[in-house]
Design an enzyme around this catalytic site. Structure first.
Site, PDB file in Angstrom:
ATOM      1  N   ASP A  77      -2.200  10.493  -2.159  1.00  0.00           N
ATOM      2  CA  ASP A  77      -2.578   9.429  -3.088  1.00  0.00           C
ATOM      3  C   ASP A  77      -2.982   9.983  -4.448  1.00  0.00           C
ATOM      4  OD1 ASP A  77      -2.899   6.544  -1.674  1.00  0.00           O
ATOM      5  OD2 ASP A  77      -3.130   8.168  -0.229  1.00  0.00           O
ATOM      6  N   ARG A 115       0.851  -1.190   0.000  1.00  0.00           N
ATOM      7  CA  ARG A 115       0.000   0.000   0.000  1.00  0.00           C
ATOM      8  C   ARG A 115       0.891   1.246   0.000  1.00  0.00           C
ATOM      9  NH1 ARG A 115       2.323   2.116   3.724  1.00  0.00           N
ATOM     10  NH2 ARG A 115       0.743   3.735   3.822  1.00  0.00           N
ATOM     11  N   ALA A 133       0.661   5.086  -2.328  1.00  0.00           N
ATOM     12  CA  ALA A 133       0.506   5.349  -3.766  1.00  0.00           C
ATOM     13  C   ALA A 133       1.741   5.017  -4.597  1.00  0.00           C
ATOM     14  CB  ALA A 133       0.077   6.804  -3.978  1.00  0.00           C
TER      15      ALA A 133
END
Length: 351
Positions: free
Chosen positions: A242, A49, A51
């Site tokens: 993100d 996880r 971005a």
């Protein structure tokens, strides 16, 4: 237990090795990824996880999918590769680096010359390049962030939210990359890490990274941030992203917007650290950023323990959007800039 630096994604023996971030901090384990379906599952379930890390993982997922395509016909190969891209795009809708990396891999497939085997080789080279570039970018972000830090006090206390460190990137980190550079130059006194409900990435991951490297870290609950700011304990806030809209509006882990409002109220600089690949110039404002809604189990239970009564309803957006006017600067590999200054890079991309 590993020693620093931490690399969450490693290409080894024709497969991808991922640190299983769902099992940290108590269990350091790795997962072997041998096909694109396994990579899609790892991204969706947050084994990997953050971005930039998702972008690197997706690039390798594209190669793994390409490797398994059984054809010698270029046109058929590219058509089937588009299906691999479709599978990976469906995993995490908010993180734009996912889509950026997939697009770059498809561009490689379309523009490379030679046989299907040569295309596959080109795709692996591109995935590896994306990984190396991200690590270099993170180190540049770290140094640019250091230069943007307030001149006083000499030793800074920085509040972070979620995890934007080595685990969220190819290594070094974006927000934590700035922290690492600040620590290296002896300008960091301490990190205050918000726990980051509901998945507790601050408590589980940011705190873990800091402990690995001996960086002083104090864990606080999310609702302690205002109190800490009022007590004069925080000199700057540093978060990742993100997706960043063209005007500088920034999507990050749910709760980031609240921290930005608190920083504004206490006259504390609020910084976003992210590579330029996180900027989505096709979205004029943050209102258009898709917000992933995650499974309600993240709210209604901790571990195996259900913490709320039967019959309650749930709302669990994974991200919120911080308006550009609350952001002191966006720190990229090209330097620290005001949100409105991002537009110069759109012009350069179009040139």
């Amino acid at each position: 237990m590993p020693s620093s630096p931490v690399y969450p994604i490693v290409w080894r023996d024709d497969r991808v090795i991922l640190i299983d971030q769902t099992r940290l901090p108590h269990n350091y384990t790795v997962v072997e990824i041998k096909c694109c379906e396994d990579m899609a599952r790892a991204i969706r379930t947050m084994i990997v996880r953050g971005a930039p890390a998702i972008g690197v993982a997706a690039a390798y997922g594209m190669y793994l999918g390409a490797r398994d395509i059984k054809t010698e016909d270029r046109e058929t190969f590219v058509t089937e590769l588009e299906e691999v891209a479709k599978l990976l795009r469906q995993t995490r809708p908010t993180a734009v680096n996912l889509f950026w990396a997939i697009a770059r891999m498809l561009k490689t497939a379309h523009e490379s010359i030679g046989s299907v085997d040569q295309l596959k080789t080109a795709l692996l080279v591109t995935a590896q390049a994306i990984q190396v570039e991200d690590l270099e970018i993170c180190k540049a972000i770290g140094d640019n962030g250091l230069a943007a830090m307030p001149a006083t006090p000499e030793k800074l206390c920085i509040l972070t939210y979620c995890n934007a460190g080595s685990l969220a990137t190819a290594g070094y980190g974006t927000a934590l990359g700035v922290v690492r550079s600040t620590w290296r130059e002896k300008r960091l006194a301490r990190i205050y890490a918000c726990e980051t409900r509901p998945r507790l990435q601050g408590a589980k991951l940011t705190a873990w990274e800091c402990v690995q490297e001996g960086i002083p870290v104090t864990l606080i609950t999310d609702n302690m941030a205002a109190h800490c700011m009022h007590q004069g304990l925080i000199d700057a806030v540093m978060v990742g992203a993100d997706r960043i809209a063209a005007n500088g509006d920034t999507a990050n882990k749910i709760g980031t917007y609240s921290v930005a409002l608190l920083a504004k109220a206490h006259n504390i600089p609020f910084f976003v650290a992210a590579p330029l690949s996180t900027v989505d110039f096709d979205l004029p404002t943050g209102d258009l950023i898709p917000i992933e809604e995650r499974h309600p189990s993240e709210i209604y239970q901790i571990g195996e323990t259900v913490i709320c009564p039967t019959g309650v309803e749930f709302y669990n957006p994974g991200f919120d959007v911080t308006p550009a006017e609350l952001i002191s600067a966006i720190i990229t590999e090209k330097g620290a800039m005001r949100p409105e200054e991002l537009q110069q890079f759109r012009v350069k991309q179009l040139a």
